[in-house]
Structure formats: C-alpha cells, structure tokens
Motif scaffolding. Structure first.
Motif, PDB file in Angstrom:
ATOM      1  N   SER A 122       0.813  -1.217   0.000  1.00 24.64           N
ATOM      2  CA  SER A 122       0.000   0.000   0.000  1.00 24.64           C
ATOM      3  C   SER A 122       0.849   1.270   0.000  1.00 24.64           C
ATOM      4  O   SER A 122       0.323   2.369  -0.165  1.00 24.64           O
ATOM      5  CB  SER A 122      -0.929   0.012   1.213  1.00 24.64           C
ATOM      6  OG  SER A 122      -0.177   0.165   2.404  1.00 24.64           O
ATOM      7  N   HIS A 123       2.152   1.131   0.215  1.00 28.15           N
ATOM      8  CA  HIS A 123       3.083   2.262   0.329  1.00 28.15           C
ATOM      9  C   HIS A 123       2.756   3.155   1.521  1.00 28.15           C
ATOM     10  O   HIS A 123       3.104   4.331   1.541  1.00 28.15           O
ATOM     11  CB  HIS A 123       3.136   3.092  -0.956  1.00 28.15           C
ATOM     12  CG  HIS A 123       3.555   2.315  -2.156  1.00 28.15           C
ATOM     13  ND1 HIS A 123       4.853   1.934  -2.383  1.00 28.15           N
ATOM     14  CD2 HIS A 123       2.833   1.826  -3.192  1.00 28.15           C
ATOM     15  CE1 HIS A 123       4.916   1.248  -3.502  1.00 28.15           C
ATOM     16  NE2 HIS A 123       3.708   1.161  -4.013  1.00 28.15           N
ATOM     17  N   SER A 124       2.096   2.598   2.520  1.00 32.82           N
ATOM     18  CA  SER A 124       1.793   3.385   3.717  1.00 32.82           C
ATOM     19  C   SER A 124       2.884   3.150   4.764  1.00 32.82           C
ATOM     20  O   SER A 124       3.466   2.070   4.853  1.00 32.82           O
ATOM     21  CB  SER A 124       0.424   3.018   4.284  1.00 32.82           C
ATOM     22  OG  SER A 124       0.436   1.716   4.808  1.00 32.82           O
ATOM     23  N   GLU A 159       1.249   8.123   3.212  1.00 29.24           N
ATOM     24  CA  GLU A 159       1.358   7.330   1.997  1.00 29.24           C
ATOM     25  C   GLU A 159       2.571   7.863   1.249  1.00 29.24           C
ATOM     26  O   GLU A 159       2.652   9.057   0.951  1.00 29.24           O
ATOM     27  CB  GLU A 159       0.111   7.442   1.138  1.00 29.24           C
ATOM     28  CG  GLU A 159       0.121   6.470  -0.015  1.00 29.24           C
ATOM     29  CD  GLU A 159      -1.206   6.411  -0.740  1.00 29.24           C
ATOM     30  OE1 GLU A 159      -1.164   6.336  -1.977  1.00 29.24           O
ATOM     31  OE2 GLU A 159      -2.243   6.452  -0.068  1.00 29.24           O
TER      32      GLU A 159
END
Length: 139
Positions: free
Chosen positions: A68-70, A114
């Motif tokens: 999720s690139h979080s 993010e």
C-alpha cells in the motif's frame, strides 16, 4: 540511551530485544513506544539510583507496508526522519516529538503517511548530527 559506555550499550541491547518482541504483536507505533517506555521505567526501578543517573532513550519506530506504500511512524524524543522524494527533493517529516523513553505518563502519537513508490525514508542517529558546540534545536 543518554550517555555512553558499557551501561548504555547493555541498556540499548535490552531495548532492542524488547522492540523485536513487541513488534511480533503487530502493535501500532504509538502503542509499541508506550510499552517500551514502561520497559525503561521498569529498568530504572530495578537499577535504583546509580552514579549514571536515570536511563532514558530516544526512539523512532516505523512500520512500512510495501503493497500500500503506507508508513506509520511515532517518535519518542528522537529526531524526525528525512524523506527523499523520487524527484530528489528532501524534507524532514513534521512528526509529533513525543517524550523520550523513560519519562512516563505522556502519550505518543502515530502518524500514517502514503509514500510514493521510490521514496526513501532516511533514519539516522542523533550522534550523527550532535555537536557540543552547536545547538541542534533546528530539527
């Protein structure tokens, strides 16, 4: 750990073990720091009063999800991480500081970001930027 030497090295080893164990519980960063704060307080209680003073430490804990690139982060008195964007721009993240570990009774606050693909998160030790002749209050 505030200080240097054998006592500091042993304390950091104990804290590293605690972080590894707490990380298996999938706690959010602010909760993990709260538990780690309790560990430092307990270590101080067990040690009693000593010539080196009270044990304390700064810490930044981050959890990154590559799908999720979080990235969720919280810090305990540690300097904020730097972010290098894919275009090469760099910035220090504006994260709530939180108290150093060992203070007790204060809350830590997690922030979730993010991060675009190819973003770099730069973590560093305070020893890298500290200088006895210069105030590091700019961070």
């Amino acid at each position: 750990m505030f200080g240097h030497g054998l006592r500091s090295a042993v304390t950091m080893g104990r804290l590293r073990t605690a972080v590894r164990n707490f990380s298996t519980l999938d706690l959010p960063p602010d909760d993990l720091l709260a538990r780690l704060d309790d560990v430092v307080i307990q270590m101080n209680t067990e040690a009693g009063t000593c010539e080196d003073g009270i044990a304390g430490a700064t810490c930044l804990y981050a959890i990154y999800d590559p799908v999720s690139h979080s990235c969720a982060m919280a810090r305990a008195g540690h300097f904020p991480p730097a972010i290098v964007h894919p275009d090469g721009r760099a910035e220090l993240l504006d994260l709530p500081a939180g108290p150093p570990l060992g203070v007790g009774g204060l809350r830590f606050e997690a922030v979730e970001l993010e991060l675009p693909e190819a973003t770099q998160v730069v973590l560093y030790t305070d020893g890298l930027i500290e200088d006895r002749r210069r105030d590091v209050g700019w961070v």
